[in-house]
Design a protein around this motif. Structure first.
Motif, PDB file in Angstrom:
ATOM      1  N   GLY A 151       0.784  -1.216   0.000  1.00  0.00           N
ATOM      2  CA  GLY A 151       0.000   0.000   0.000  1.00  0.00           C
ATOM      3  C   GLY A 151       0.817   1.267   0.000  1.00  0.00           C
ATOM      4  O   GLY A 151       0.272   2.358   0.189  1.00  0.00           O
ATOM      5  N   GLY A 152       2.129   1.144  -0.208  1.00  0.00           N
ATOM      6  CA  GLY A 152       2.992   2.309  -0.051  1.00  0.00           C
ATOM      7  C   GLY A 152       3.316   2.521   1.413  1.00  0.00           C
ATOM      8  O   GLY A 152       4.447   2.750   1.793  1.00  0.00           O
ATOM      9  N   TYR A 153       2.301   2.466   2.239  1.00  0.00           N
ATOM     10  CA  TYR A 153       2.442   2.364   3.696  1.00  0.00           C
ATOM     11  C   TYR A 153       1.180   1.673   4.198  1.00  0.00           C
ATOM     12  O   TYR A 153       0.160   1.657   3.503  1.00  0.00           O
ATOM     13  N   PRO A 154       1.228   1.071   5.387  1.00  0.00           N
ATOM     14  CA  PRO A 154       0.150   0.135   5.767  1.00  0.00           C
ATOM     15  C   PRO A 154      -1.146   0.793   6.238  1.00  0.00           C
ATOM     16  O   PRO A 154      -1.559   0.646   7.379  1.00  0.00           O
ATOM     17  N   HIS A 155      -1.798   1.503   5.352  1.00  0.00           N
ATOM     18  CA  HIS A 155      -3.135   2.040   5.596  1.00  0.00           C
ATOM     19  C   HIS A 155      -4.122   1.071   4.962  1.00  0.00           C
ATOM     20  O   HIS A 155      -3.908   0.610   3.833  1.00  0.00           O
ATOM     21  N   PRO A 156      -5.201   0.713   5.639  1.00  0.00           N
ATOM     22  CA  PRO A 156      -6.122  -0.276   5.062  1.00  0.00           C
ATOM     23  C   PRO A 156      -6.659   0.115   3.699  1.00  0.00           C
ATOM     24  O   PRO A 156      -6.866  -0.756   2.830  1.00  0.00           O
ATOM     25  N   ASP A 157      -6.900   1.393   3.471  1.00  0.00           N
ATOM     26  CA  ASP A 157      -7.424   1.810   2.173  1.00  0.00           C
ATOM     27  C   ASP A 157      -6.372   1.712   1.080  1.00  0.00           C
ATOM     28  O   ASP A 157      -6.693   1.427  -0.082  1.00  0.00           O
ATOM     29  N   HIS A 158      -5.113   1.944   1.420  1.00  0.00           N
ATOM     30  CA  HIS A 158      -4.049   1.813   0.424  1.00  0.00           C
ATOM     31  C   HIS A 158      -3.853   0.353   0.038  1.00  0.00           C
ATOM     32  O   HIS A 158      -3.663   0.040  -1.137  1.00  0.00           O
ATOM     33  N   ILE A 159      -3.911  -0.511   1.022  1.00  0.00           N
ATOM     34  CA  ILE A 159      -3.766  -1.942   0.734  1.00  0.00           C
ATOM     35  C   ILE A 159      -4.944  -2.442  -0.093  1.00  0.00           C
ATOM     36  O   ILE A 159      -4.774  -3.176  -1.074  1.00  0.00           O
ATOM     37  N   ARG A 160      -6.145  -2.029   0.268  1.00  0.00           N
ATOM     38  CA  ARG A 160      -7.325  -2.444  -0.503  1.00  0.00           C
ATOM     39  C   ARG A 160      -7.275  -1.853  -1.918  1.00  0.00           C
ATOM     40  O   ARG A 160      -7.692  -2.508  -2.882  1.00  0.00           O
ATOM     41  N   CYS A 161      -6.773  -0.644  -2.046  1.00  0.00           N
ATOM     42  CA  CYS A 161      -6.621  -0.021  -3.361  1.00  0.00           C
ATOM     43  C   CYS A 161      -5.721  -0.873  -4.246  1.00  0.00           C
ATOM     44  O   CYS A 161      -6.021  -1.100  -5.431  1.00  0.00           O
ATOM     45  N   HIS A 162      -4.617  -1.364  -3.689  1.00  0.00           N
ATOM     46  CA  HIS A 162      -3.739  -2.264  -4.445  1.00  0.00           C
ATOM     47  C   HIS A 162      -4.493  -3.520  -4.875  1.00  0.00           C
ATOM     48  O   HIS A 162      -4.415  -3.927  -6.045  1.00  0.00           O
ATOM     49  N   VAL A 163      -5.216  -4.118  -3.934  1.00  0.00           N
ATOM     50  CA  VAL A 163      -5.891  -5.393  -4.205  1.00  0.00           C
ATOM     51  C   VAL A 163      -6.879  -5.252  -5.354  1.00  0.00           C
ATOM     52  O   VAL A 163      -6.888  -6.054  -6.303  1.00  0.00           O
ATOM     53  N   ILE A 164      -7.722  -4.224  -5.308  1.00  0.00           N
ATOM     54  CA  ILE A 164      -8.755  -4.129  -6.337  1.00  0.00           C
ATOM     55  C   ILE A 164      -8.192  -3.614  -7.656  1.00  0.00           C
ATOM     56  O   ILE A 164      -8.691  -3.971  -8.728  1.00  0.00           O
ATOM     57  N   SER A 165      -7.137  -2.789  -7.610  1.00  0.00           N
ATOM     58  CA  SER A 165      -6.538  -2.298  -8.854  1.00  0.00           C
ATOM     59  C   SER A 165      -5.878  -3.430  -9.616  1.00  0.00           C
ATOM     60  O   SER A 165      -6.033  -3.549 -10.842  1.00  0.00           O
ATOM     61  N   LYS A 166      -5.116  -4.256  -8.919  1.00  0.00           N
ATOM     62  CA  LYS A 166      -4.456  -5.394  -9.563  1.00  0.00           C
ATOM     63  C   LYS A 166      -5.500  -6.356 -10.131  1.00  0.00           C
ATOM     64  O   LYS A 166      -5.368  -6.838 -11.262  1.00  0.00           O
ATOM     65  N   ALA A 167      -6.542  -6.627  -9.350  1.00  0.00           N
ATOM     66  CA  ALA A 167      -7.583  -7.542  -9.809  1.00  0.00           C
ATOM     67  C   ALA A 167      -8.332  -6.970 -11.009  1.00  0.00           C
ATOM     68  O   ALA A 167      -8.666  -7.707 -11.957  1.00  0.00           O
ATOM     69  N   ALA A 168      -8.608  -5.660 -10.980  1.00  0.00           N
ATOM     70  CA  ALA A 168      -9.325  -5.041 -12.095  1.00  0.00           C
ATOM     71  C   ALA A 168      -8.464  -5.043 -13.352  1.00  0.00           C
ATOM     72  O   ALA A 168      -8.973  -5.252 -14.469  1.00  0.00           O
ATOM     73  N   PHE A 169      -7.170  -4.803 -13.210  1.00  0.00           N
ATOM     74  CA  PHE A 169      -6.258  -4.852 -14.356  1.00  0.00           C
ATOM     75  C   PHE A 169      -6.327  -6.222 -15.010  1.00  0.00           C
ATOM     76  O   PHE A 169      -6.348  -6.343 -16.243  1.00  0.00           O
ATOM     77  N   GLU A 170      -6.354  -7.257 -14.200  1.00  0.00           N
ATOM     78  CA  GLU A 170      -6.346  -8.618 -14.718  1.00  0.00           C
ATOM     79  C   GLU A 170      -7.705  -9.046 -15.274  1.00  0.00           C
ATOM     80  O   GLU A 170      -7.771  -9.846 -16.219  1.00  0.00           O
ATOM     81  N   ALA A 171      -8.795  -8.506 -14.724  1.00  0.00           N
ATOM     82  CA  ALA A 171     -10.128  -8.976 -15.101  1.00  0.00           C
ATOM     83  C   ALA A 171     -10.787  -8.174 -16.205  1.00  0.00           C
ATOM     84  O   ALA A 171     -11.668  -8.694 -16.908  1.00  0.00           O
TER      85      ALA A 171
END
Length: 309
Positions: A151-171
């Protein structure tokens, strides 16, 4: 006739969607777009690429971090929306709210976090991925940027942003994934922002100390030394020369006046020193569906040839 703020925003949205090269930067909160890769966004927009910033949340739970901001009765969501509109105007980019609620900052082991019910970090990931896939298929970016798995740093929204961005890129390009979210579109490259690495901060700090006798990032670097983490600079694959856009970056950051103290150490660095020592925005190429050579100096490397062919 003078163009209104809403009319200008709509014009930027339409121009970005119609541009031959398109970049989507996915961020967790308003102000992240101005503190992470903002000069790059301004550069590509200025060069005619379509640039869309997606803010996953409204930053509703952000504290007032600028001691000079006059605090009275404040509607934080509305204030953050106005700040974001001004920053987008300065950078010359389109903007879209993904529509989720800020999770707030949490420290310690993620397993111990007690997230507010219904916030971005609390909701079902699959539904959030579908929401972002819909945006990807509508805007049709060739390149996406977001945060790494930390997440760049461990903020829950930054980590979730990574998760959904990577998944959206792939899907997004898979016709069998989220068929109700629009016609498939396959982005070609995914990057992670590499921001405040100790390597970068140390080099700038020492150059400023040599010129002025003071190191503006001494305290930050000491905290990092006392609590070491992996150095993001080790992951840089792509350096975008952007020193001529540092002024726009700073103006956009200052537009988020509830969050940014204009007298903070971030603005204590003479820009001519920063430009000489570290005049780039830095990224890690996470996935590519086009041929490219590392190191890169262009997020659209390999994409331009594909689009123009």
């Amino acid at each position: 006739m003078t163009e209104t703020i809403l009319e200008a925003a709509q014009r930027r949205n339409e121009q970005a969607a119609a541009a031959p090269l398109r970049l989507m930067a996915v961020h967790a909160h308003p102000d992240d777009e101005s503190s992470k890769g903002a000069a790059t966004l301004a550069k590509y927009s200025d060069e005619g690429a379509g640039v869309l910033v997606v803010s996953c949340t409204g930053g509703e739970r952000g504290d007032i971090l600028n001691p000079k901001f006059t605090v009275g009765e404040i509607d934080m969501p509305s204030v953050r929306q106005r700040e974001m509109a001004r920053a987008a105007e300065i950078l010359g980019v389109a903007h879209l709210w993904l529509g989720y609620e800020d999770s707030g900052y949490h420290e310690g082991d993620p397993a111990t976090w007690e997230l507010p019910p219904g916030c971005f970090g609390d909701l079902d990931v699959d539904g959030e991925v579908e929401t972002l896939v819909r945006v990807v298929r509508q805007f049709r970016p060739h390149v996406m940027t977001t945060y790494d798995e930390n997440g760049g740093y461990p903020h829950p929204d930054h980590i979730r942003c990574h998760v959904i961005s990577k998944a959206a890129f792939e899907a997004a390009g898979d016709p069998d994934a989220y068929p109700a979210a629009g016609d498939p579109w396959e982005p070609l490259k995914l990057y992670y922002n590499v921001g405040f690495s100790p390597t970068r901060m140390s080099k700038i700090n020492e150059a400023v100390r040599e010129a002025t006798g003071e190191g503006p990032f001494d305290e930050w670097l000491k905290r990092f030394a006392d609590n070491p983490r992996p150095n993001p600079a080790d992951r840089i694959t792509t350096r975008i020369p952007v020193s001529e856009y540092f002024e726009k970056r700073d103006m956009a950051l200052l537009a988020h006046e509830t969050q940014i103290d204009p007298d903070s150490h971030w603005f204590a660095v003479p820009r001519e020193i920063e430009a000489r020592v570290w005049g780039t925005d830095d990224f890690e190429l996470a996935q590519s569906r086009v041929e490219t050579s590392i190191p890169e100096s262009d997020l659209f490397a390999g994409v331009r040839e594909r689009v123009q062919s």
